[in-house]
Each structure stands twice: as structure tokens, then as C-alpha cells.
Scaffold this active site. Structure first.
Site, PDB file in Angstrom:
ATOM      1  N   ARG A  92      16.612   8.555 112.561  1.00  0.00           N
ATOM      2  CA  ARG A  92      15.848   8.773 113.954  1.00  0.00           C
ATOM      3  C   ARG A  92      16.650   8.583 115.139  1.00  0.00           C
ATOM      4  NH1 ARG A  92      10.577   5.221 114.356  1.00  0.00           N
ATOM      5  NH2 ARG A  92      12.138   3.552 113.535  1.00  0.00           N
ATOM      6  N   ALA A 147      11.904   7.761 103.505  1.00  0.00           N
ATOM      7  CA  ALA A 147      11.437   7.252 104.846  1.00  0.00           C
ATOM      8  C   ALA A 147       9.982   7.330 104.935  1.00  0.00           C
ATOM      9  CB  ALA A 147      12.092   8.172 105.944  1.00  0.00           C
ATOM     10  N   SER A 148       9.605   6.334 105.371  1.00  0.00           N
ATOM     11  CA  SER A 148       7.959   6.032 105.939  1.00  0.00           C
ATOM     12  C   SER A 148       7.670   4.932 107.012  1.00  0.00           C
ATOM     13  CB  SER A 148       7.122   5.738 104.511  1.00  0.00           C
ATOM     14  OG  SER A 148       5.788   5.746 104.894  1.00  0.00           O
ATOM     15  N   SER A 155       4.063   4.152  96.640  1.00  0.00           N
ATOM     16  CA  SER A 155       3.951   2.985  96.787  1.00  0.00           C
ATOM     17  C   SER A 155       2.736   2.643  95.819  1.00  0.00           C
ATOM     18  CB  SER A 155       3.701   2.329  98.125  1.00  0.00           C
ATOM     19  OG  SER A 155       3.283   0.662  97.959  1.00  0.00           O
ATOM     20  N   TYR A 195      -5.168  -0.549  95.067  1.00  0.00           N
ATOM     21  CA  TYR A 195      -6.174  -1.151  96.266  1.00  0.00           C
ATOM     22  C   TYR A 195      -7.320  -0.549  96.415  1.00  0.00           C
ATOM     23  CZ  TYR A 195      -2.067  -3.960  97.364  1.00  0.00           C
ATOM     24  OH  TYR A 195      -0.897  -4.641  97.414  1.00  0.00           O
ATOM     25  N   ARG A 239      -9.981  -1.338  94.741  1.00  0.00           N
ATOM     26  CA  ARG A 239     -10.916  -1.407  93.354  1.00  0.00           C
ATOM     27  C   ARG A 239     -10.583  -2.574  92.648  1.00  0.00           C
ATOM     28  NH1 ARG A 239      -8.761   3.828  90.167  1.00  0.00           N
ATOM     29  NH2 ARG A 239     -10.748   3.036  89.047  1.00  0.00           N
ATOM     30  N   LYS A 299      -0.165   5.316 102.611  1.00  0.00           N
ATOM     31  CA  LYS A 299       0.593   5.830 101.655  1.00  0.00           C
ATOM     32  C   LYS A 299      -0.305   6.492 100.414  1.00  0.00           C
ATOM     33  CE  LYS A 299       4.295   4.601 100.974  1.00  0.00           C
ATOM     34  NZ  LYS A 299       5.565   5.239 101.583  1.00  0.00           N
TER      35      LYS A 299
END
Length: 344
Positions: A35, A85-86, A127, A133, A135, A161
Site C-alpha cells: 500500500r 493481503a487482507s 482463514s 465459527y 456453529r 473472511k
């Protein structure tokens, strides 16, 4: 498809740096995006310090997930892309869209640029947060599972994600048909840091080593070494059978925060003298969460919940063999201490 350079997005990130190292070691020409172009000199210095021979095989381009500028140039002539990237913040965002929008739109921006440039395969870093997640299961989570993005109390990061990965699969099933996609779903990534830019998992170990966590919430998560996650990206990039597949990256059974702290104490000895192993009762975490944003992140539906996941697919299909979790955790602490990143 061209057989040119490999593009790694977000080169200053923890995992991206190790992907760059692994690609260079394997003989590839590598291009990465930043960036901020002003970060290039520090990134080159970190890679060289880690043993990389750049030797004219490494190039940096300016591009941001939130804007179109630079992406066509970044992917031009590349045969494959590792989209690592995230957005990820160590603090909870004021609004979930601060993470969700750039994660989803940035992923689509990279995929569209890759498709237009004739890239053959994109390996997307998703990820375990997109799998495990929202549940409860009575078995290990696998690649067939998805996080419930509509689950009450789901934090912004797992939602971002999940929605970004869903958007990627929808893209290659629609307008991006013909572009191969492979997805890596790592659990908590630990291992040797290259410099001061740290992920949330590394910041956790740093806080433990500095004695800033006086007691630990009853949370558990998976552990995997960053070097093994980078290796899995390269395997997914080159193995024909990996096209259009997901792969969980985990070193084994999930660990509690207390177990992680104990590993650091056992493996690092006196250097981990300030690491605490006391547990916080769940009711106290929830009470403090009323007044503390940091505690609210811990007082999630995951508090006190037991879970685990399997990486059997990656091991069987790609021959992937991860290091033990204790080795990854020890390497994290050792590198933080070696680089002088632990406050004394």
C-alpha cells in the site's frame, strides 16, 4: 496462462513475507504489492536478513485493496497469484464494514485483475475463521464446513473472511470461470517474525512474554507455523489437483490460551518468566466486557467452547507435513526476543 512471475499481495505482512521467501528459495521471480511504497526498503532489508537472495528476481508495485489503481500493472506477466493481503485490526473496528468491505471487494479486485491478465491460478489466503465459527460440531471441522456469517455475536473478522471467500468462489463459478482458485484456511499463524509488523497471533505471544496478560480467558484456537503455511501455498499453487479446492492448515489439536502460555514457559525458560498461566472465570470476562472493548473481543460465543480441525486433506492430497505446534510457538517467542521486540 503465462509462466512468468508470481505475485504475492500485501508483501509487508507476516505470512506474505514468508511466502516471498519460500518462492525465492524455490527459484521463482516474485512481485509483491505494498500500500505504501515507502515500506519497500524495510521489506527488502528484512528479506535479506532472513537469507533471501533477491538478485534481480524481486519487484515491488504500489497497489491498495480499496482502489483499482496499480492492480493491472501488478499482475501483468504473472502466471500465478498468491492473494495473501487482507485487512486485520488488533482492535475491534467501529463498524464491521471496515473489515468486510475491503476484504470482499479487495479479493474481487485481485481476481478480476488476474483474470484479465491471463493468470492461470490464484491461491487465496482465507482463514479457519471462514470455517469454524458461529456453529458447534461434535467432530473436527473440515473443508466442507462454513462459518455461519449470520450467527449472533459473530465478530467482524470471521465474518469478513467468510464473505470474502464466498465472493471468491462465486466469482470463479460465474464471470471468472476458467480461472483456477485454490484456498488456504489457516488457523492461528505463529512462527519466526521477520520484522516489527505483527499479526494478532504474534501480538498475543508478545503480550504474554511482556507479562501484560495477568490472567487468561478460556479460549482455544489452532496453531500452525508460518513457514508451513507458506509451503502449503506453494504446493497449492503448483499441484494440478489443488485447483478449486480448500485446505485447512493446522498443526494438530487446538490449544487453550493456558496451554499456549505453558508451552512458552517450558520452551523459553527464563525468557518467559513473565508469562502467566492463571485463568479468568468466564463470568468475570463477561462482566469486564461491559466496560472494556478488549474484553468484549474475548467475551464472544467462543468463550469456554472446545473445538478442533483436521488438515488431513492437505496432508493426503499435497503431501504437506506441518511442524508441531510447540515448535511454532517457541519460534515465535525466540524471534521476538532476538529482534528486540519484547519490551523489558
Amino acid at each position: 496462462m503465462t509462466d512468468g512471475s508470481v505475485l504475492v499481495t500485501g508483501g509487508s505482512g507476516f505470512l506474505a513475507g514468508h511466502c516471498i521467501l519460500a518462492l525465492l528459495q524455490a527459484g521463482h521471480e516474485v512481485r509483491t504489492t505494498l500500500r505504501s511504497p515507502g515500506r519497500e526498503a524495510a521489506l527488502r532489508a528484512e528479506l535479506i536478513a532472513a537469507g533471501a537472495d533477491l538478485d534481480g528476481r524481486f519487484q515491488v508495485c504500489a497497489a491498495d485493496l480499496t482502489a483499482d489503481a496499480g492492480w493491472a500493472e501488478a499482475v501483468a506477466g504473472c502466471g500465478r497469484v498468491l492473494h495473501v493481503a487482507s485487512p486485520l485490526s488488533s482492535a475491534a473496528p467501529k463498524h464491521e464494514d471496515e473489515l468486510i468491505v475491503p476484504a470482499r471487494e479487495g479479493t474481487l479486485r485481485v481476481l478480476r485483475a488476474a483474470l484479465a491478465a491471463g493468470v492461470g491460478r490464484v491461491v487465496l489466503t482465507s482463514s479457519f475463521a471462514a470455517i469454524g465459527y458461529g456453529r458447534i460440531l461434535d467432530r473436527p471441522f473440515s473443508e466442507s464446513d462454513w462459518t455461519d456469517a449470520a450467527a449472533p455475536g459473530l465478530a467482524a473478522y470471521p465474518k469478513s473472511k467468510t464473505l470474502a471467500e464466498r465472493a471468491a468462489w462465486d466469482f470463479v463459478d460465474g464471470e471468472g470461470r476458467g480461472l483456477e482458485l485454490a484456498v488456504i484456511n489457516p488457523v492461528g499463524i505463529f512462527g519466526p517474525v521477520l520484522g516489527p509488523d505483527m499479526s494478532a497471533s504474534i501480538l498475543l505471544v508478545k503480550a504474554m512474554l511482556e507479562g501484560r496478560l495477568l490472567a487468561l480467558p478460556r479460549l482455544m484456537f489452532g496453531v500452525v507455523d508460518v513457514r508451513d503455511v507458506a509451503d502449503l501455498h506453494l504446493r497449492a499453487m503448483t499441484e494440478p489437483a489443488a485447483a478449486n479446492e480448500r485446505f485447512i492448515a493446522t498443526a494438530g489439536d487446538f490449544l487453550t490460551m493456558q496451554q499456549i502460555a505453558q508451552v512458552l514457559r517450558d520452551r523459553l525458560g527464563p525468557a518467559a518468566a513473565r508469562v502467566q498461566t492463571r485463568l479468568l472465570p468466564n463470568w468475570l470476562v463477561r462482566l469486564v466486557a461491559v466496560f472494556s472493548a478488549a474484553a468484549r473481543q474475548a467475551a464472544t460465543p467462543e468463550l469456554g467452547r472446545s473445538k478442533t480441525a483436521t488438515s488431513a486433506k492437505a496432508q493426503a492430497m499435497l503431501g504437506w507435513e506441518p511442524r508441531p505446534a510447540a515448535e511454532a510457538l517457541a519460534a515465535t517467542g525466540e524471534s521476538l526476543i532476538r529482534l528486540g521486540l519484547v519490551a523489558r
